[in-house]
Design an enzyme around this catalytic site. Structure first.
Site, PDB file in Angstrom:
ATOM      1  CG  HIS A 149      12.434 -24.960  -5.530  1.00 17.99           C
ATOM      2  ND1 HIS A 149      13.367 -24.175  -4.172  1.00 17.99           N
ATOM      3  CD2 HIS A 149      11.605 -23.333  -6.077  1.00 17.99           C
ATOM      4  CE1 HIS A 149      13.334 -22.963  -4.213  1.00 17.99           C
ATOM      5  NE2 HIS A 149      12.269 -22.009  -5.440  1.00 17.99           N
ATOM      6  CD  GLU A 192      15.109 -18.933  -5.193  1.00 19.23           C
ATOM      7  OE1 GLU A 192      14.200 -19.543  -5.827  1.00 19.23           O
ATOM      8  OE2 GLU A 192      15.037 -18.830  -4.058  1.00 19.23           O
ATOM      9  CG  HIS A 196      11.104 -18.867  -8.997  1.00 18.79           C
ATOM     10  ND1 HIS A 196       9.862 -18.363  -7.857  1.00 18.79           N
ATOM     11  CD2 HIS A 196      12.243 -20.056  -8.461  1.00 18.79           C
ATOM     12  CE1 HIS A 196      10.302 -18.855  -6.583  1.00 18.79           C
ATOM     13  NE2 HIS A 196      11.442 -19.724  -6.728  1.00 18.79           N
TER      14      HIS A 196
END
Lengths: 134, 134
Positions: B7, B130, B79
């Site tokens: 994502h 991440e 992020h």
């Protein structure tokens, strides 16, 4: 209206170092630098299984990412690109709803040889959005 | 090592307005807001054909995105998340190559119920990354 996420573009101050990090540290499939003088950038494509990253470095004096790197000397995410089927229909829908298209409002041929438009980040939560017709 | 782009997370100052923009102006498939008190955010998931966007809004006093929104009041890309098969192996490889893992260095359970780690943006061109084990 928007389809796939075509790419995430990351402006970087040192293209070789950034490419090496993604290749050697993150173990990604990293291509060779491709100069695109007509877009004022050199690009390294990183192929992920479902989309791609584009590392961008300024090329020439009038690079569109020069100002971004002056403000963000370490680099940063510059824009995200969504695919659309019909860029003129997309533009008309956006404009009718009050969103601002950057530049003349007419699509230009982007780095992949397809028509593209950029939308004003102020209309989309500080996110620069590129639309690309595929 | 890195796999799919899981994502792109975008911090937004007004979750309803941001969700409406993506739904009504960009014509995307936008979910209902989901409070995640243990992560200090309320999230709206936007499903694209190949990946997803996550609109993040602070929840509670200690939200991890509060400082970001203070610096970027209009919002912005917070992020990007890459999938990995084995997060401990990924961490060990990263640390061996000098990349910094944020926090204790031990994976935490992320917003999707899977182990996650965050990497220092200074090691990756100003981009907060991440990693999520899938």
């Amino acid at each position: 209206m928007i389809g796939r996420l075509n790419h995430v573009a990351i402006a970087v101050p040192d293209l070789e170092a950034a490419a090496a990090r993604y290749r050697d540290v993150l173990g990604a499939r990293v291509g060779a630098p491709q100069p695109e003088p007509e877009h004022g950038v050199t690009v390294v494509f990183i192929e992920l299984p479902n989309t791609k990253l584009e590392l961008l470095h300024p090329l020439g004096e009038d690079s569109p990412i020069k100002g971004f790197l002056e403000k963000n000397p370490a680099g940063g995410i510059h824009h995200i690109c969504f695919e659309v089927e019909d860029i003129l229909a997309a533009r008309d829908r956006l404009v009718a709803q009050g969103a601002r298209v950057l530049g003349s409002g007419e699509p230009k041929i982007g780095a992949h040889g397809k028509p593209v438009l950029f939308l004003h980040p102020k209309d989309f939560n500080g996110t620069l959005i590129e639309l690309e017709e595929v």
